[in-house]
Scaffold this motif. Structure first.
Motif, PDB file in Angstrom:
ATOM      1  N   SER A 192      -6.855  -7.798   1.407  1.00 34.28           N
ATOM      2  CA  SER A 192      -6.841  -7.718   2.874  1.00 34.28           C
ATOM      3  C   SER A 192      -8.155  -8.198   3.467  1.00 34.28           C
ATOM      4  O   SER A 192      -8.187  -8.704   4.582  1.00 34.28           O
ATOM      5  N   GLU A 193      -9.244  -8.064   2.741  1.00 32.91           N
ATOM      6  CA  GLU A 193     -10.559  -8.494   3.224  1.00 32.91           C
ATOM      7  C   GLU A 193     -10.741 -10.003   3.132  1.00 32.91           C
ATOM      8  O   GLU A 193     -11.689 -10.546   3.713  1.00 32.91           O
ATOM      9  N   HIS A 213      -7.041  -3.747  -1.110  1.00 29.56           N
ATOM     10  CA  HIS A 213      -8.119  -3.769  -0.118  1.00 29.56           C
ATOM     11  C   HIS A 213      -8.885  -5.082  -0.206  1.00 29.56           C
ATOM     12  O   HIS A 213      -9.212  -5.692   0.825  1.00 29.56           O
ATOM     13  N   GLU A 262       0.829  -1.203   0.000  1.00 30.07           N
ATOM     14  CA  GLU A 262       0.000   0.000   0.000  1.00 30.07           C
ATOM     15  C   GLU A 262       0.868   1.260   0.000  1.00 30.07           C
ATOM     16  O   GLU A 262       0.565   2.229  -0.711  1.00 30.07           O
ATOM     17  N   THR A 291      -7.601  -0.680  -4.696  1.00 30.94           N
ATOM     18  CA  THR A 291      -8.826  -1.476  -4.625  1.00 30.94           C
ATOM     19  C   THR A 291      -8.487  -2.957  -4.525  1.00 30.94           C
ATOM     20  O   THR A 291      -9.051  -3.682  -3.706  1.00 30.94           O
TER      21      THR A 291
END
Length: 112
Positions: free
Chosen positions: A109-110, A106, A86, A103
């Motif tokens: 990471s989810e 993210h 990041e 995006t």
């Protein structure tokens, strides 16, 4: 003591479904709900020693699971790599590519 509490809580997040019923329940009441051994014993009409024994066995089991499966350690490594990525992406000049990469990072990471 706080470090151990944090570590047990983290391992509990990963391995709680693998613990036996009483072990999982007592560990959750003790660490997550912050009840004392006496309060748990009173709730379940058992001795404080019985609660203590279940908690100690559960803690030992959590650490054994982590030694074998390393889910927590891998999670922390992934998070560190994602954070580094990041920071690199934030330094990119092309804002469209930067937004697309952020995006995707993210979304990665989810997945944990």
């Amino acid at each position: 003591m706080l470090e151990k509490t944090n570590q047990v809580n983290l391992l509990f997040d990963f391995y709680a479904p693998l613990l036996k019923g009483k072990q999982r329940e007592y560990l959750e009441l003790y660490y997550l709900d912050d009840l004392s051994l006496g309060e748990i014993a009173e709730m379940h009409e058992v001795s404080r020693q019985a609660v203590y024994d279940h908690i100690k066995r559960a803690e030992k089991q959590l650490f054994e699971y982590e030694d074998k499966l390393r889910l927590s350690a891998r999670h922390e490594q992934r998070q560190a790599l994602l954070n580094r990525m990041e920071r690199i992406v934030e330094g990119l000049a092309d804002s469209g590519a930067r937004d697309d990469l952020m995006t995707l990072l993210h979304q990665l990471s989810e997945m944990d």
